[in-house]
Design a protein around this motif. Structure first.
Motif, short mmCIF file in Angstrom:
data_model
loop_
_atom_site.label_atom_id
_atom_site.label_comp_id
_atom_site.label_asym_id
_atom_site.label_seq_id
_atom_site.Cartn_x
_atom_site.Cartn_y
_atom_site.Cartn_z
N ALA A 48 0.83 -1.21 0.00
CA ALA A 48 0.00 0.00 0.00
C ALA A 48 0.86 1.25 0.00
O ALA A 48 0.51 2.27 -0.62
N ALA A 49 2.00 1.18 0.66
CA ALA A 49 2.91 2.33 0.68
C ALA A 49 3.51 2.58 -0.70
O ALA A 49 3.89 3.72 -1.02
N ILE A 50 3.58 1.54 -1.52
CA ILE A 50 4.14 1.69 -2.88
C ILE A 50 3.09 2.18 -3.86
O ILE A 50 3.32 3.14 -4.60
N VAL A 51 1.92 1.53 -3.90
CA VAL A 51 0.92 1.81 -4.95
C VAL A 51 -0.26 2.61 -4.46
O VAL A 51 -1.11 3.01 -5.27
N GLY A 52 -0.38 2.85 -3.17
CA GLY A 52 -1.55 3.53 -2.63
C GLY A 52 -2.59 2.52 -2.19
O GLY A 52 -2.80 1.49 -2.86
N GLU A 53 -3.24 2.78 -1.09
CA GLU A 53 -4.23 1.86 -0.53
C GLU A 53 -5.33 1.52 -1.52
O GLU A 53 -5.83 0.39 -1.57
N GLU A 54 -5.70 2.51 -2.35
CA GLU A 54 -6.78 2.28 -3.32
C GLU A 54 -6.39 1.29 -4.41
O GLU A 54 -7.26 0.80 -5.15
N ASN A 55 -5.12 0.98 -4.53
CA ASN A 55 -4.65 0.05 -5.57
C ASN A 55 -4.21 -1.30 -5.00
O ASN A 55 -3.47 -2.03 -5.64
N VAL A 56 -4.70 -1.59 -3.80
CA VAL A 56 -4.47 -2.88 -3.16
C VAL A 56 -5.82 -3.49 -2.79
O VAL A 56 -6.67 -2.81 -2.24
N SER A 57 -6.01 -4.76 -3.14
CA SER A 57 -7.27 -5.41 -2.80
C SER A 57 -7.02 -6.84 -2.36
O SER A 57 -6.20 -7.55 -2.95
N ASP A 58 -7.74 -7.23 -1.31
CA ASP A 58 -7.74 -8.64 -0.91
C ASP A 58 -9.17 -9.17 -0.86
O ASP A 58 -9.45 -10.16 -0.19
N SER A 59 -10.09 -8.50 -1.58
CA SER A 59 -11.48 -8.95 -1.60
C SER A 59 -11.59 -10.29 -2.31
O SER A 59 -10.80 -10.61 -3.22
N ASP A 60 -12.55 -11.09 -1.90
CA ASP A 60 -12.76 -12.38 -2.55
C ASP A 60 -12.99 -12.21 -4.04
O ASP A 60 -12.45 -12.96 -4.86
N ARG A 61 -13.80 -11.23 -4.39
CA ARG A 61 -14.14 -11.02 -5.81
C ARG A 61 -12.89 -10.74 -6.64
O ARG A 61 -12.69 -11.33 -7.70
N ASP A 62 -12.04 -9.82 -6.17
CA ASP A 62 -10.86 -9.47 -6.95
C ASP A 62 -9.85 -10.60 -7.00
O ASP A 62 -9.19 -10.82 -8.03
N ARG A 63 -9.71 -11.32 -5.92
CA ARG A 63 -8.76 -12.43 -5.90
C ARG A 63 -9.16 -13.52 -6.88
O ARG A 63 -8.31 -14.13 -7.55
N VAL A 64 -10.46 -13.77 -7.01
CA VAL A 64 -10.94 -14.76 -7.98
C VAL A 64 -10.88 -14.20 -9.40
O VAL A 64 -10.39 -14.86 -10.33
N ARG A 65 -11.36 -12.99 -9.57
CA ARG A 65 -11.43 -12.40 -10.91
C ARG A 65 -10.06 -12.26 -11.54
O ARG A 65 -9.86 -12.58 -12.72
N PHE A 66 -9.08 -11.75 -10.79
CA PHE A 66 -7.75 -11.52 -11.34
C PHE A 66 -6.81 -12.71 -11.14
O PHE A 66 -5.68 -12.68 -11.61
N GLY A 67 -7.30 -13.73 -10.47
CA GLY A 67 -6.47 -14.91 -10.24
C GLY A 67 -6.68 -16.01 -11.26
O GLY A 67 -6.16 -17.11 -11.09
#
Length: 567
Positions: A82-101
């Motif tokens: 988060a310190a590198i990309v900004g908190e808004e560009n980090v996600s650990d939501s189930d939806r994003d982990r499945v979608r982008f995984g």
């Protein structure tokens, strides 16, 4: 028309629900292209389905993504990212982990429909520029955290699945710009997350702010053109439908910039050098196993669509079509952009789908000696300078006629162009109804083309109730590729995968390559040692050790046992 069938197929028309497995498995959440009534008639006949049984009967993936296995990365790592990309560009939501995984292989499609996600990334990151990518890679190298790069997620060879957890780097979100057009050198500098249509549209538009004074084209138009990124083309060694003239992605790349665990590698944009083996070539097609592509310099070409010359022929036989295509690309009068030959089954099914297997068209073909079950369609386009395009079309038709071909004017080519990017979406409907459509493709020489074609077709045809549409569409002086598009209604998921394995083995045994332009991923990695040879595979392994000492870069692609590289 639906009334010709006597019933209305229950095609799905609503978009995938937000946050569902179906949203993750679709190429685009709101896109659909229903099979025509002619296709439905073929399904009923080929698979012996009664009309009242032609209903959706396979899991559709409409279940919400929730309750998946949580990630295991320590919270301190999340804070560092988060310190590198900004908190808004980090996600650990189930939806994003499945979608982008996940990518878009049949294997992943089926798993998502069933809600099976045994391997997921811990975090999804959206870096804003190449400097952030460098910081992420350095941090992951230090802490042994796996990284998988993600463009648009259209890999069909399980190339972007996060089998070892870690982080997904989504490059499409922010790193999606055309940075420069250099008309003097005839190149463009592009970020990897730029979508194909955006890239082409910008080149076409005379982008004066980027240095253009006339319209240009990238010349790369794969079937996935509308849903894939420039970076994906390069890292998987893609090939566009106009590659016979413009070249494959490998040919289009002039220079690259990669971020690797051992540092950033930038190659020079020279057209040619004699400075030893080319690092630029070593990095092409590395599928994220060596590093992250952050910029690429590509060839561009003058955009002159008004000069396109279309042509098409009906050839008496598959051998006549093959010989015609070979003589065209070896003719030294210039090459067509699109050149495609369909074998007898693909030709017959294509004619039936358009209604040209009966009536006046059928009578015309019969009078010209074009027999059903033997005749083969050849289509093509020629581009570039008007006189050059006219010459290529003229000479191509001349060669085709010398092999007994009958000109169809440019009409057949225009018909093919209508669906060239959209047919990919019929997979969703086909899968909903318990059928499977999958494609295998391979590289062949002119010398072994018939052997590969006949051997593979024999294996496919040995399974009752299996359609197989075969064609060649990327041509070189030394050979071409072969597609095998298989449509079947398997007895079970396991039966399909066992069948596909037999077809792959047949391709390799007959002398074909594991892949021509879809990449290796995890689907074909186990075949590489036998195909390349142990010494040659050792070269890839040595490169992997050099670029990625701790095996954090997309672990599991290219090398079957690359887990052994980890310290």
């Amino acid at each position: 028309m639906a009334e010709d069938l006597g019933f209305e197929p229950q095609w799905r028309t609503e978009p995938a629900g937000e946050g569902t497995y179906r949203e993750a498995l679709m190429f685009t959440a709101d896109a659909h292209r229903h099979p025509s009534d002619a296709w439905v008639s073929m399904f009923l006949d080929e698979f012996n389905i009664a009309p009242h049984d032609f209903v959706p009967n396979f899991p559709d993936g409409d279940r919400l993504i929730e309750g998946v296995e949580p990630g295991t990365l320590d919270e301190s790592h999340r804070a560092a990212f988060a310190a590198i990309v900004g908190e808004e560009n980090v996600s650990d939501s189930d939806r994003d982990r499945v979608r982008f995984g996940h990518g878009k292989s049949i294997d992943e499609d089926i798993a998502l429909r069933l809600g099976q996600t045994p391997n997921l990334p811990d975090l999804v990151l959206h870096p804003r520029d190449k400097h952030e990518v460098a910081r992420i890679v350095s941090y992951c190298h230090e802490h042994r955290i796996p990284i998988v790069p993600f463009g648009a997620g259209t890999s069909v060879v399980i190339g972007t699945r996060a089998d070892h957890g870690g982080v997904i780097l989504v490059l499409r979100t922010h790193m999606n710009q055309l940075l420069e057009i250099n008309e003097r050198d005839q190149v463009a500098v592009v970020q990897p997350g730029m979508m194909g249509p955006d890239y082409e549209r910008t080149l076409n538009s005379v982008a004066r702010n980027l240095g253009a004074t006339e319209p240009w084209t990238g010349g790369h138009f794969p079937q996935s053109f509308e849903i894939a990124t420039v970076g994906g083309w390069v890292t998987a060694l893609g090939s566009g439908q106009a590659s016979t003239y413009y070249g494959d992605a490998y040919d289009l790349v002039i220079a690259q910039e990669y971020v690797t665990p051992i540092g950033t590698i930038t190659t020079h944009a020279y057209p040619a050098t004699a400075n030893g083996p080319k690092i630029n070539d070593i990095l092409k097609g590395s599928e994220g196993a060596f590093g992250i592509l952050v910029e690429v310099t590509l060839k561009i070409f003058r955009h002159k669509p008004q000069n396109t010359a279309r042509f098409a022929l009906m050839m008496p036989s598959w051998d006549d079509a093959v010989q015609t295509a070979r003589k065209i690309v070896q003719g030294e009068f210039g090459k067509p952009a699109v050149l495609r030959i369909s074998d007898p089954e693909e030709t017959e099914r294509g004619l039936a789908l358009k209604g040209f297997d009966a009536g006046a068209a059928a009578k015309y073909f019969a009078l010209r000696g074009m027999k059903p079950g033997s005749r083969c369609l050849l289509i093509g386009t020629a581009e570039g300078h008007r006189k050059a395009a006219e010459l290529i079309a003229h000479e191509s038709l001349k060669i085709g006629r010398s092999h007994g071909g009958v000109s169809l004017t440019g009409f057949a080519t225009k018909q093919w162009e209508k669906g060239r990017y959209h047919d990919v979406h019929v997979r969703n409907d086909i899968m909903d109804f318990g059928m499977v459509i999958d494609t295998l493709e391979t590289s062949v020489t002119w010398s072994n083309l018939h052997q590969v074609h006949q051997t593979v077709r024999a294996v496919i045809e040995a399974r009752p109730g299996t359609m197989c549409l075969s064609h060649a569409s990327h041509f070189y002086e030394q050979g071409t590729n072969l597609y095998f598009i298989m449509i079947l209604k398997p007895e079970s998921i396991d039966e399909f995968f066992e069948f596909r394995s037999r077809v792959v083995e047949a391709i390799l045994a007959a002398g074909g390559s594991p892949s021509h332009h879809h990449g290796v991923g995890r689907l074909f990695r186990d075949h590489l040692p036998d195909h390349l040879g142990s010494v040659e595979t050792g070269v890839l392994r040595a490169l992997k050790r050099h670029f990625d000492p701790h095996n954090i870069m997309n672990p599991g692609v290219l090398l079957a046992a690359d887990e052994e590289l980890q310290d």
